[in-house]
Write an enzyme that holds these catalytic residues in place. Structure first.
Site, PDB file in Angstrom:
ATOM      1  N   CYS A   1     -41.629-100.295  60.260  1.00  0.00           N
ATOM      2  CA  CYS A   1     -42.811 -99.550  59.830  1.00  0.00           C
ATOM      3  C   CYS A   1     -42.895 -99.605  58.311  1.00  0.00           C
ATOM      4  CB  CYS A   1     -42.713 -98.096  60.297  1.00  0.00           C
ATOM      5  SG  CYS A   1     -44.083 -97.051  59.770  1.00  0.00           S
TER       6      CYS A   1
ATOM      7  N   HIS B   1     -48.113 -98.327  68.070  1.00  0.00           N
ATOM      8  CA  HIS B   1     -47.495 -97.875  66.812  1.00  0.00           C
ATOM      9  C   HIS B   1     -48.561 -97.294  65.874  1.00  0.00           C
ATOM     10  CE1 HIS B   1     -44.405 -98.472  63.501  1.00  0.00           C
ATOM     11  NE2 HIS B   1     -45.518 -98.275  62.816  1.00  0.00           N
ATOM     12  N   GLU B   2     -49.665 -98.031  65.695  1.00  0.00           N
ATOM     13  CA  GLU B   2     -50.705 -97.554  64.774  1.00  0.00           C
ATOM     14  C   GLU B   2     -51.397 -96.307  65.322  1.00  0.00           C
ATOM     15  OE1 GLU B   2     -50.436 -98.707  61.912  1.00  0.00           O
ATOM     16  OE2 GLU B   2     -49.242-100.425  62.524  1.00  0.00           O
TER      17      GLU B   2
ATOM     18  N   HIS C   1     -49.504 -93.242  64.560  1.00  0.00           N
ATOM     19  CA  HIS C   1     -49.711 -92.755  63.189  1.00  0.00           C
ATOM     20  C   HIS C   1     -50.897 -91.803  63.110  1.00  0.00           C
ATOM     21  CE1 HIS C   1     -46.786 -94.692  60.637  1.00  0.00           C
ATOM     22  NE2 HIS C   1     -47.069 -95.894  61.111  1.00  0.00           N
TER      23      HIS C   1
END
Length: 197
Positions: free
Chosen positions: A99, A141-142, A145
């Site tokens: 990351c 993953h994004e 966030h």
């Protein structure tokens, strides 16, 4: 377009839910352009707005895929749904994830093999596709966030302990820490000179 500093774990913007975009204006266009520029300079495959200190539900990617999705893209106000996450332990080689907000570190994490992404682009046009494999990992993953979750938060006990030690060792975990792609050394070594043997 401008490269923006990337926020490092510990800053509050990374640990809270991002707000929905309501204004589809020139400021949003600049944000998306800056995110693409920053992601490119960081040699990243994806970048979410909170990673540059902007608490809005936007992420960009630049990643080859086998799903017929453009290599470079962005999505605003996305919803990402996934297939079931395998229950077996993550493989240190096959499942290691990194990351840009945890610079230079990587840890194994199991992710779903498929992800369905739906949202809009900066012009309010519908964006919808299915992602598989590593592209699906990037989308998950994004999206995390945007929900205030770092991949470190999803690690199993063994790797979570190693991650906490790495955060402490690097002096992270407090607000205001950043690194600037293209100026600071690439923490993942993409700009290191090739070894001559």
């Amino acid at each position: 377009m401008a490269v923006r500093p990337i926020v490092i774990t510990g800053d509050p913007v990374l640990h809270r839910t991002a707000a929905h975009v309501t204004d589809f204006d020139e400021a949003l266009r600049r944000l998306v352009a800056d995110m693409h520029e920053t992601n490119e300079a960081a040699n990243g495959v994806g970048l979410a707005a909170p990673q540059i200190g902007v608490g809005l539900r936007v992420f960009v990617w630049k990643m080859e895929n086998n799903d017929g999705v453009p290599v470079v893209g962005h999505v605003v106000n996305p919803i990402v749904t996934t297939s079931r996450v395998p229950q077996e332990r993550p493989d240190p080689h096959d499942d290691s994830e990194g990351c840009l907000s945890v610079p230079g570190e990587s840890f194994p994490l199991k992710r779903a093999a498929r992800a369905h992404v739906v949202g809009v682009d900066q012009d309010r046009a519908t964006v919808e596709f299915d992602a598989t494999g590593w592209f699906a990992r990037c989308m998950q993953h994004e999206y995390d966030h945007l929900n205030g979750t770092l991949y470190l938060d999803r690690l199993d006990e063994r790797y979570g302990k190693k991650a906490r030690k790495a955060v402490k060792r690097n002096g992270w975990g407090r607000p205001g820490q950043t690194w600037l792609p293209g100026v600071d050394p690439d923490p993942f070594g993409h700009d290191a000179p090739a070894q001559v043997e």
